[in-house]
Design a protein around this motif. Structure first.
Motif, PDB file in Angstrom:
ATOM      1  N   PHE A 176       0.882  -1.304  -0.092  1.00 17.69           N
ATOM      2  CA  PHE A 176      -0.258  -0.001  -0.160  1.00 17.69           C
ATOM      3  C   PHE A 176       0.852   1.127   0.045  1.00 17.69           C
ATOM      4  O   PHE A 176       0.441   2.372  -0.042  1.00 17.69           O
ATOM      5  CB  PHE A 176      -0.841   0.105   1.296  1.00 17.69           C
ATOM      6  CG  PHE A 176      -2.131  -0.813   1.210  1.00 17.69           C
ATOM      7  CD1 PHE A 176      -3.410  -0.570   0.490  1.00 17.69           C
ATOM      8  CD2 PHE A 176      -1.924  -2.105   1.889  1.00 17.69           C
ATOM      9  CE1 PHE A 176      -4.229  -1.229   0.383  1.00 17.69           C
ATOM     10  CE2 PHE A 176      -3.142  -2.924   1.845  1.00 17.69           C
ATOM     11  CZ  PHE A 176      -4.153  -2.320   0.902  1.00 17.69           C
ATOM     12  N   TYR A 179       0.693   3.661  -3.051  1.00 19.78           N
ATOM     13  CA  TYR A 179      -0.496   4.349  -3.193  1.00 19.78           C
ATOM     14  C   TYR A 179      -0.933   5.426  -2.014  1.00 19.78           C
ATOM     15  O   TYR A 179      -1.174   6.646  -2.219  1.00 19.78           O
ATOM     16  CB  TYR A 179      -1.552   3.407  -2.706  1.00 19.78           C
ATOM     17  CG  TYR A 179      -2.935   3.745  -2.400  1.00 19.78           C
ATOM     18  CD1 TYR A 179      -3.880   4.486  -3.135  1.00 19.78           C
ATOM     19  CD2 TYR A 179      -3.320   3.474  -0.879  1.00 19.78           C
ATOM     20  CE1 TYR A 179      -4.975   5.032  -2.639  1.00 19.78           C
ATOM     21  CE2 TYR A 179      -4.532   3.995  -0.462  1.00 19.78           C
ATOM     22  CZ  TYR A 179      -5.149   4.797  -1.128  1.00 19.78           C
ATOM     23  OH  TYR A 179      -6.467   5.163  -0.815  1.00 19.78           O
ATOM     24  N   TRP A 183      -1.178   9.413  -2.469  1.00 20.16           N
ATOM     25  CA  TRP A 183      -2.548   9.972  -1.877  1.00 20.16           C
ATOM     26  C   TRP A 183      -1.871  11.240  -0.992  1.00 20.16           C
ATOM     27  O   TRP A 183      -2.553  11.979  -0.941  1.00 20.16           O
ATOM     28  CB  TRP A 183      -3.217   8.789  -1.182  1.00 20.16           C
ATOM     29  CG  TRP A 183      -4.571   9.324  -0.376  1.00 20.16           C
ATOM     30  CD1 TRP A 183      -5.551   9.890  -0.837  1.00 20.16           C
ATOM     31  CD2 TRP A 183      -4.580  10.088   0.899  1.00 20.16           C
ATOM     32  NE1 TRP A 183      -6.371  10.090  -0.242  1.00 20.16           N
ATOM     33  CE2 TRP A 183      -5.818  10.421   0.913  1.00 20.16           C
ATOM     34  CE3 TRP A 183      -3.572  10.346   1.933  1.00 20.16           C
ATOM     35  CZ2 TRP A 183      -6.256  11.274   1.977  1.00 20.16           C
ATOM     36  CZ3 TRP A 183      -3.960  10.899   3.286  1.00 20.16           C
ATOM     37  CH2 TRP A 183      -5.621  11.421   3.043  1.00 20.16           C
TER      38      TRP A 183
END
Lengths: 192, 97
Positions: A176, A179, A183
């Motif tokens: 993750f 990502y 973000w």
């Protein structure tokens, strides 16, 4: 064999520039060691072994983090802790723990290649994380020495305050990590 | 948005939790001697009440521990949460608002 290959952080392809305007600084802390420790905190053998290797017993109070012998020990559950060690130290600490815990009902798992750490610091660090995190990060509620497992932008994470209280330390699964970093960079534009 | 009190972590956002069925269902001992009816009753039959219900919840995004909750299925009001090995609280304060 593994020395033949260069280590590569999961965030190697993302450019981390200087923080702009009032946006918080976002940094990666690559190659730290992560060990998952499980055992019965009240068990005398477990207490003796952890005291011997870590210098302390793992915290029994929920959602707290302590530091000992340069190892940060996060409470993950009543019988589960995360040990974060300096880069390259994890194998030696794991071996020490496993020999000290020999015969004790417990487990030590090296999860170093499965996790990544991101630091978010600066005046708007809490505001940036609060963009999509259900936890109350106000200093009144979230204090030094506390940690919490929750979600940030839908990805599971473990969060705690940096030791100097200038921001937050986020531990995230490496799958993750890119990502979440993208973000965070995107959400930080609002503070520039 | 509900705040649900995990017995370990305290009050957290409902999005961190997942539902895990009716609580306090004990697996029968000596299952080989059970009748098909009794086995089916254990496996499939649930109370599904309108009103107070004791159920299991999982703090999925937090400490990943199961716990029990006493919840009103009409109002969604959770009157108590307690650890998985604890008995339900005696006073049923579910009707207080």
């Amino acid at each position: 064999m593994s020395d033949l290959f260069e280590r590569e952080s999961p965030l190697v392809e993302i450019k981390l520039g200087e923080a702009k305007g009032n946006a918080p600084a976002i940094e990666e802390k690559p190659f730290l060691g992560y060990l998952n420790l499980r055992g019965k905190s009240g068990h005398t053998g477990f207490q003796a072994a952890t005291l011997k290797v870590l210098g302390v017993e793992p915290p029994t109070e929920a959602n707290t983090v302590i530091e000992s012998n340069d190892i940060r020990i996060y409470w993950l559950g009543p019988d589960e802790w995360l040990l974060v060690t300096a880069a390259g130290q994890q194998q030696a600490i794991k071996a020490e723990l496993m020999s000290a815990l020999d015969g004790v009902f417990s487990s030590v798992v090296d999860n170093s290649s499965g996790l990544a750490m991101i630091h978010v610091s600066g005046a708007n660090a809490a505001a940036l994380i609060a963009t999509d995190c259900p936890l109350d990060l106000h200093p009144r509620e979230f204090k030094p020495g506390q940690c919490a497992q929750t979600r940030l932008a839908k990805a599971g994470m473990t969060i705690s305050l940096l030791p100097d209280e200038t921001g937050f330390e986020i531990i995230i699964r490496r799958s993750f990590a890119d990502y979440l970093l993208l973000w965070l960079q995107d959400a930080a534009i609002a503070f520039e | 948005m509900l705040l649900i009190k995990c017995p370990w972590c305290g009050e957290r956002d409902e999005s961190e939790f997942s539902y895990a069925g009716e609580a306090h269902i004990a697996r029968p001992l000596e299952t080989e001697k059970l009748s098909d009816e009794a086995w089916a009753d254990y496996l499939f039959m649930r109370k599904n009440p309108k009103g107070a219900h004791r159920e299991q919840w999982l703090h999925a995004a937090g400490c990943r521990r199961y716990f029990n909750a006493e919840r009103d299925t009409v109002s969604y009001r959770i009157s108590a949460t307690y650890k998985i090995d604890e008995k339900p609280p005696r006073d049923q304060s579910r009707n207080q608002s």
